[in-house]
Design an enzyme around this catalytic site. Structure first.
Site, PDB file in Angstrom:
ATOM      1  N   ARG A 117       0.802  -1.234   0.000  1.00 58.42           N
ATOM      2  CA  ARG A 117       0.000   0.000   0.000  1.00 58.42           C
ATOM      3  C   ARG A 117       0.828   1.274   0.000  1.00 58.42           C
ATOM      4  O   ARG A 117       0.353   2.338   0.379  1.00 58.42           O
ATOM      5  CB  ARG A 117      -0.999   0.011   1.175  1.00 58.42           C
ATOM      6  CG  ARG A 117      -2.015  -1.127   1.127  1.00 58.42           C
ATOM      7  CD  ARG A 117      -3.148  -0.902   2.117  1.00 58.42           C
ATOM      8  NE  ARG A 117      -4.126  -1.968   2.025  1.00 58.42           N
ATOM      9  CZ  ARG A 117      -4.124  -3.060   2.782  1.00 58.42           C
ATOM     10  NH1 ARG A 117      -3.169  -3.222   3.692  1.00 58.42           N
ATOM     11  NH2 ARG A 117      -5.055  -3.973   2.633  1.00 58.42           N
ATOM     12  N   LYS A 139       3.555  11.142 -11.620  1.00 56.63           N
ATOM     13  CA  LYS A 139       2.721  10.292 -12.464  1.00 56.63           C
ATOM     14  C   LYS A 139       3.428   8.964 -12.670  1.00 56.63           C
ATOM     15  O   LYS A 139       4.573   8.924 -13.117  1.00 56.63           O
ATOM     16  CB  LYS A 139       2.473  10.949 -13.824  1.00 56.63           C
ATOM     17  CG  LYS A 139       1.353  11.954 -13.849  1.00 56.63           C
ATOM     18  CD  LYS A 139       1.071  12.360 -15.297  1.00 56.63           C
ATOM     19  CE  LYS A 139      -0.093  13.291 -15.394  1.00 56.63           C
ATOM     20  NZ  LYS A 139      -0.371  13.649 -16.825  1.00 56.63           N
ATOM     21  N   GLU A 181      10.164  17.031 -25.417  1.00 53.09           N
ATOM     22  CA  GLU A 181       9.526  17.468 -24.173  1.00 53.09           C
ATOM     23  C   GLU A 181      10.046  18.836 -23.739  1.00 53.09           C
ATOM     24  O   GLU A 181       9.307  19.641 -23.177  1.00 53.09           O
ATOM     25  CB  GLU A 181       9.753  16.431 -23.072  1.00 53.09           C
ATOM     26  CG  GLU A 181       9.084  15.083 -23.317  1.00 53.09           C
ATOM     27  CD  GLU A 181       7.580  15.093 -23.072  1.00 53.09           C
ATOM     28  OE1 GLU A 181       7.024  16.159 -22.742  1.00 53.09           O
ATOM     29  OE2 GLU A 181       6.955  14.021 -23.226  1.00 53.09           O
ATOM     30  N   LYS A 223       7.932  22.522 -14.455  1.00 55.62           N
ATOM     31  CA  LYS A 223       7.052  21.422 -14.080  1.00 55.62           C
ATOM     32  C   LYS A 223       6.781  21.422 -12.585  1.00 55.62           C
ATOM     33  O   LYS A 223       5.650  21.170 -12.154  1.00 55.62           O
ATOM     34  CB  LYS A 223       7.645  20.078 -14.507  1.00 55.62           C
ATOM     35  CG  LYS A 223       6.655  18.939 -14.245  1.00 55.62           C
ATOM     36  CD  LYS A 223       6.955  17.700 -15.040  1.00 55.62           C
ATOM     37  CE  LYS A 223       5.807  16.698 -14.908  1.00 55.62           C
ATOM     38  NZ  LYS A 223       6.073  15.440 -15.634  1.00 55.62           N
ATOM     39  N   GLU A 233      -3.734  16.893 -11.741  1.00 53.35           N
ATOM     40  CA  GLU A 233      -4.212  17.253 -13.084  1.00 53.35           C
ATOM     41  C   GLU A 233      -5.705  17.523 -13.125  1.00 53.35           C
ATOM     42  O   GLU A 233      -6.450  16.959 -13.937  1.00 53.35           O
ATOM     43  CB  GLU A 233      -3.837  16.151 -14.090  1.00 53.35           C
ATOM     44  CG  GLU A 233      -3.831  16.631 -15.530  1.00 53.35           C
ATOM     45  CD  GLU A 233      -3.255  15.614 -16.497  1.00 53.35           C
ATOM     46  OE1 GLU A 233      -3.998  15.140 -17.356  1.00 53.35           O
ATOM     47  OE2 GLU A 233      -2.056  15.296 -16.368  1.00 53.35           O
ATOM     48  N   ARG A 237      -2.328  21.413 -15.014  1.00 53.21           N
ATOM     49  CA  ARG A 237      -1.325  20.392 -15.325  1.00 53.21           C
ATOM     50  C   ARG A 237      -1.613  19.686 -16.639  1.00 53.21           C
ATOM     51  O   ARG A 237      -0.690  19.175 -17.291  1.00 53.21           O
ATOM     52  CB  ARG A 237      -1.228  19.374 -14.182  1.00 53.21           C
ATOM     53  CG  ARG A 237      -0.121  18.355 -14.414  1.00 53.21           C
ATOM     54  CD  ARG A 237       0.176  17.500 -13.204  1.00 53.21           C
ATOM     55  NE  ARG A 237       1.233  16.539 -13.521  1.00 53.21           N
ATOM     56  CZ  ARG A 237       1.795  15.720 -12.643  1.00 53.21           C
ATOM     57  NH1 ARG A 237       1.421  15.751 -11.370  1.00 53.21           N
ATOM     58  NH2 ARG A 237       2.740  14.879 -13.025  1.00 53.21           N
ATOM     59  N   ASN A 241       0.313  18.013 -21.368  1.00 53.77           N
ATOM     60  CA  ASN A 241       0.025  16.943 -22.324  1.00 53.77           C
ATOM     61  C   ASN A 241      -0.027  17.449 -23.765  1.00 53.77           C
ATOM     62  O   ASN A 241      -0.512  16.728 -24.654  1.00 53.77           O
ATOM     63  CB  ASN A 241      -1.307  16.265 -21.975  1.00 53.77           C
ATOM     64  CG  ASN A 241      -1.237  15.483 -20.680  1.00 53.77           C
ATOM     65  OD1 ASN A 241      -0.326  14.699 -20.470  1.00 53.77           O
ATOM     66  ND2 ASN A 241      -2.186  15.720 -19.794  1.00 53.77           N
ATOM     67  N   HIS A 244       0.424  15.043 -26.674  1.00 55.08           N
ATOM     68  CA  HIS A 244       0.364  13.670 -26.178  1.00 55.08           C
ATOM     69  C   HIS A 244      -0.873  12.911 -26.650  1.00 55.08           C
ATOM     70  O   HIS A 244      -0.829  11.684 -26.776  1.00 55.08           O
ATOM     71  CB  HIS A 244       0.438  13.654 -24.650  1.00 55.08           C
ATOM     72  CG  HIS A 244       1.807  13.941 -24.123  1.00 55.08           C
ATOM     73  ND1 HIS A 244       2.468  15.129 -24.367  1.00 55.08           N
ATOM     74  CD2 HIS A 244       2.658  13.199 -23.371  1.00 55.08           C
ATOM     75  CE1 HIS A 244       3.652  15.102 -23.779  1.00 55.08           C
ATOM     76  NE2 HIS A 244       3.795  13.944 -23.178  1.00 55.08           N
ATOM     77  N   HIS A 248       0.251   9.629 -28.177  1.00 57.93           N
ATOM     78  CA  HIS A 248      -0.076   8.340 -27.581  1.00 57.93           C
ATOM     79  C   HIS A 248      -0.787   7.438 -28.583  1.00 57.93           C
ATOM     80  O   HIS A 248      -0.595   6.212 -28.576  1.00 57.93           O
ATOM     81  CB  HIS A 248      -0.958   8.538 -26.348  1.00 57.93           C
ATOM     82  CG  HIS A 248      -0.212   9.042 -25.161  1.00 57.93           C
ATOM     83  ND1 HIS A 248      -0.848   9.414 -23.984  1.00 57.93           N
ATOM     84  CD2 HIS A 248       1.110   9.249 -24.945  1.00 57.93           C
ATOM     85  CE1 HIS A 248       0.062   9.823 -23.102  1.00 57.93           C
ATOM     86  NE2 HIS A 248       1.249   9.725 -23.666  1.00 57.93           N
ATOM     87  N   HIS A 261       8.814   7.738 -27.412  1.00 56.15           N
ATOM     88  CA  HIS A 261       7.738   8.597 -26.921  1.00 56.15           C
ATOM     89  C   HIS A 261       7.920  10.040 -27.386  1.00 56.15           C
ATOM     90  O   HIS A 261       6.970  10.677 -27.868  1.00 56.15           O
ATOM     91  CB  HIS A 261       7.704   8.542 -25.392  1.00 56.15           C
ATOM     92  CG  HIS A 261       6.716   9.478 -24.772  1.00 56.15           C
ATOM     93  ND1 HIS A 261       5.352   9.359 -24.960  1.00 56.15           N
ATOM     94  CD2 HIS A 261       6.892  10.565 -23.967  1.00 56.15           C
ATOM     95  CE1 HIS A 261       4.737  10.329 -24.296  1.00 56.15           C
ATOM     96  NE2 HIS A 261       5.643  11.064 -23.699  1.00 56.15           N
TER      97      HIS A 261
END
Length: 355
Positions: A117, A139, A181, A223, A233, A237, A241, A244, A248, A261
């Site tokens: 956990r 993330k 990026e 960032k 997000e 935030r 993306n 992206h 993606h 990527h």
């Protein structure tokens, strides 16, 4: 050594940036742990595992080596790391260390979020992309054949160690992927940084230490500031993306690992800017400057020839940014500014493929 702080109250943490980081005293920054498990891949481990292991002289250090590549950012790899921790009777007070690029960082962070956990972990990113982006902000995720990063959690690291000298060992394609990026940060909200990147192309490609250090620190600071204001997000935030949603889709359609990527994000940013041009927010001269800057670092600027808009749509419709059944895109509103829009029509998207 340069320092950037991610301000999240009790979960705040530092980002340390230096070209000689592994040879500097880090005792005051490193979390103390009786057990340490370093997760890496064969390429990175061969180069840097001994130096990172030496950072923990008072700990029992284990290492788990995963195959290299985006194709291994999966639930199967997640289960393999979990099994390793259980088989070695790793306790909840363990410190996990992600030594590698974005794949290792995302996977290790997801393991840290779930094992017993939640356990502590730190990021030691070894690619430009992971240094300026994926190692910061918490993330964590693995991929699924139907979508990238669809299974994951928010889990902040305790520390990010960025040794800029490791970038000299990167293939040129990996360095270029990281620059996608970097350019993204300029496009979303920093026109002055975009100008700086245009003016310093040669020094960046030559990996001049001071220029690299300043560039990486600037991206990390941007960032960190955004994450401090919007950790999970809920708003701002999402601007990170940019490119992206399209990117993606390219990665998932081609199969993870066929394009890097950052390469997919580069094309995604061009497509998002073309969408902005069609809406009158950005002019064609500004679009060309973006294309020229991406091209200067050897990045692709057009989608794969075998992809049609019909190939993009299934992935974009299941993107994490979809809300109330509406696709949402990050679109430039000017050079150095961007916004979230949810009124893009399929007709507008189809028009991108006729440009």
């Amino acid at each position: 050594m340069q320092k950037v702080a991610v301000q999240l109250g009790e979960r705040s943490y530092p980002i340390l940036i230096s070209p000689q980081l592994f040879s500097q005293p880090l005792t005051e920054f490193l979390p103390k742990a009786r057990q340490v498990v370093i997760v890496s891949n064969p390429v990175v481990a061969e180069l840097y595992l001994p130096a990172v292991t030496a950072l923990f002289p008072d700990s029992a250090v284990h290492s788990f080596i995963l195959p290299d590549g985006e194709a291994y950012k999966t639930l199967q790899s997640f289960e393999q790391v979990m099994s390793f921790l259980l088989e070695h009777k790793i306790n909840r007070d363990v410190l996990l260390v992600a030594l590698g690029g974005g794949v290792i960082g995302d996977l290790t962070g997801f393991v840290a979020a779930c094992y017993q956990r939640g356990v502590r972990f730190i990021q030691i990113p070894t690619t430009l992309l992971s240094q300026v982006d994926s190692s910061v902000g918490g993330k964590t995720a693995v991929n699924h054949p139907l979508g990238k990063n669809m299974i994951g959690a928010f889990k902040q690291p305790d520390l990010v160690l960025i040794n800029t000298s490791v970038l000299s060992s990167l293939p040129s394609s990996e360095f270029a992927a990281g620059m996608a990026e970097v350019i993204k940060y300029a496009l979303i909200s920093d026109l002055a940084f975009f100008h700086w990147l245009e003016q310093n192309q040669q020094a960046i490609r030559a990996q001049q230490p001071e220029v690299l250090g300043d560039m990486i620190r600037h991206c990390c600071q941007m960032k960190a500031d955004i994450v401090s204001r919007d950790e999970t997000e809920q708003g701002e935030r999402a601007l990170l993306n940019l490119g992206h949603t399209f990117g993606h889709a390219i990665e998932a359609f081609l199969g993870y690992g066929h394009w890097l990527h950052g390469e997919a994000v580069a094309v995604g940013m061009v497509m998002a800017t073309q969408l902005a041009v069609s809406r009158g927010a950005v002019n064609t001269e500004e679009l060309q400057r973006i294309i020229d800057l991406l091209s200067a670092f050897g990045l692709p600027v057009a989608p794969p020839a075998q992809m049609s808009i019909a190939d993009f749509m299934p992935y974009m419709k299941t993107d994490k940014k979809v809300q109330a059944g509406k696709m949402r895109f990050i679109v430039p509103t000017a050079l150095g500014q961007s916004a979230i829009v949810d009124d893009v029509t399929e007709q507008e998207l189809m028009a991108l493929f006729s440009i």
